[in-house]
Every structure is written in structure tokens, then in C-alpha cells.
Design an enzyme around this catalytic site. Structure first.
Site, short mmCIF file in Angstrom:
data_model
loop_
_atom_site.label_atom_id
_atom_site.label_comp_id
_atom_site.label_asym_id
_atom_site.label_seq_id
_atom_site.Cartn_x
_atom_site.Cartn_y
_atom_site.Cartn_z
N LEU A 102 40.22 142.39 148.36
CA LEU A 102 40.11 142.25 146.90
C LEU A 102 39.30 143.45 146.42
CD1 LEU A 102 39.24 138.44 146.46
CD2 LEU A 102 41.44 139.56 146.04
N ASP A 103 39.61 143.94 145.23
CA ASP A 103 38.87 145.08 144.69
C ASP A 103 37.40 144.71 144.46
OD1 ASP A 103 41.24 146.46 144.61
OD2 ASP A 103 41.62 146.02 142.49
N LYS A 104 36.59 145.74 144.33
CA LYS A 104 35.15 145.52 144.12
C LYS A 104 34.90 144.63 142.90
CE LYS A 104 30.98 148.25 143.32
NZ LYS A 104 30.43 149.61 143.15
N THR A 106 37.00 142.45 141.59
CA THR A 106 37.80 141.21 141.60
C THR A 106 36.97 140.07 142.20
OG1 THR A 106 39.84 142.47 141.86
CG2 THR A 106 39.94 140.15 142.46
N LYS A 186 46.72 144.98 138.98
CA LYS A 186 46.30 145.95 137.94
C LYS A 186 47.45 146.90 137.61
CE LYS A 186 41.46 145.67 139.13
NZ LYS A 186 40.42 146.20 140.00
#
Ligand code: URA
Length: 226
Positions: A102-104, A106, A186
Site C-alpha cells: 500500500l502507498d505511504k 494509503t 490513483k
């Protein structure tokens, strides 16, 4: 296997914490508490009790974290805090790695396991595990945008597989995808001239966040995942 290693791998604490439990006679092996950290045990056959309750040895472990924003999905990072920093002490960390990323910024459901084969299967492009994201956006998401997101959309040289959208409000949707391309959600929203302002994964395969608080961890069984 040494008793202290066994107890640590069963999640009873660090080496020094389990030594304390042994010293306090809280651990029994085959009926006796006359044991030491060095006592050799057969994890498949010996009966080990902690305060009278049997402790079972698991080769593979699975944990679900409700990830907070601000942590990168990595084992180590020279600059940022990582998702490993969110795991409490009782989690058995040996060979434990996150499944996918997961992105930073998210939040939400991140699975960890030491089962390398399963991890590989789950993140493989062929696996098509359903992942549902709660998405908030800068601009209104039109019916036409929803159609495009559901049909599959070009995110820069790659057309996504059909997805599923549940519209919640004009700028809030639940988006279910079966792949895990880098920044996929995104990029999908960018492809309909929008921008994600908040992203939370709420399910992965059969797993859901349920009432897991932000930053909390729970142990799950293999059967609960796929
Ligand atoms: N898609 C994204 O864009 N970011 C995530 O963290 C997960 C899916």
C-alpha cells in the site's frame, strides 16, 4: 528446537521475556516445569503448556494490519517509518513480510505472512484476488467515469481488467479491482481526470477490516484469506 526459541516463535514474547516465564514456572513441558530455556523440545510431539493452556506451534502465520498513513510498505527504509514499525511485540516476526503493498499515504488492510509460497501466489499477476478500496476524490465522479472504471481503463500503456464500482456519494466510491499494479487506483482515477484525496483498502480476498481500528493487528487463519 530450544524451548525459548519455540516459545518466542509461538508469540509468547522475546527471548528474555520467555526466559522469565520459564523461571516463574509458568511453562510446563510434558507435565514438568523443571525446564530451562535450553531444554530441547520436539514441537510436533511434546506437550507444552503456558499457565495450563496448550501452546501450538505454527509453521505459517498470517496477520492483518489496518495500516496508518505515513508508513511505507517495506521491511526497512533509511528515511521513512515502515509498516513493520506498526506490528506489536506479540507478532512473530520471523520471515514475516507484507503481501503486496500500500502507498505511504494509503490506509487499510495489509496482510503479512511468513508463507512465501502463498505470498507469491497472492501477488502474482495471474492470481486476481479481489481488493476493494474506499476512495475519496477531488472532483465529482460521473456515471461515464464509473462506466470507464468498470470496463477497464488505460493507465499509461496498460488497460486494467474490468472492475466494480459502488457509488457512495458524488466524490466517494468503493472500487473493487483484481490486480495490483503500482499506484493502480490513483492512476485509474487520474485517467478519468480526477485525483484521489483519500484511499483505504477495506478488503483483500475474503479478508475484511471489520472493526479493526487504525493501527491495530489481528492474527488470521489461512482459510480466512482465500
Ligand atoms: N492503488 C493505489 O494507487 N495505491 C495503493 O496504495 C493501493 C492501490
Amino acid at each position: 528446537m530450544r524451548l525459548d526459541k519455540f516459545l518466542t516463535e509461538c508469540g509468547l514474547g522475546t527471548r528474555s521475556e520467555v526466559k522469565k516465564l520459564i523461571d516463574e514456572n509458568a511453562i510446563r513441558v510434558n507435565g514438568t516445569c523443571k525446564v530451562s530455556p535450553k531444554t530441547s523440545i520436539n514441537e510436533k510431539e511434546d506437550i507444552v503448556l503456558f499457565e495450563g493452556e496448550p501452546i501450538s506451534y505454527k509453521e505459517f502465520r498470517y496477520y492483518v494490519l489496518n495500516k496508518k498513513s505515513g508508513y511505507v510498505t517495506a521491511i526497512e527504509d533509511y528515511r521513512d517509518k515502515t509498516v513493520m514499525d506498526l506490528l506489536p511485540d506479540w507478532v512473530v516476526r520471523k520471515n514475516l513480510v507484507p503481501v503486496g503493498r500500500l502507498d505511504k499515504d494509503t490506509e487499510g488492510l495489509l496482510l503479512f505472512t511468513n508463507n512465501g509460497k502463498l505470498n507469491h501466489q497472492l501477488v502474482s499477476p495471474k492470481s486476481h484476488v479481489d481488493k476493494t478500496y474506499y476512495v475519496e476524490t477531488e472532483n465529482i465522479i460521473s456515471q461515464n467515469d464509473i462506466k470507464k472504471l468498470e470496463e477497464g481503463i488505460d493507465i499509461g500503456g496498460y488497460v486494467t481488467l474490468p472492475g466494480k464500482v459502488e457509488s457512495l456519494e458524488s466524490k466517494k466510491i468503493l472500487l473493487t479491482i483484481r490486480e495490483g499494479k503500482f499506484h493502480q487506483v490513483k492512476k485509474m482515477l487520474e485517467s478519468v481526470d480526477n485525483k484521489v484525496t483519500y484511499l483505504r483498502r477495506i478488503s483483500f480476498g475474503k479478508l475484511t477490516l471489520d472493526d479493526l481500528e487504525l493501527g491495530e493487528v489481528k492474527e488470521v487463519e489461512l482459510e480466512e484469506i482465500i
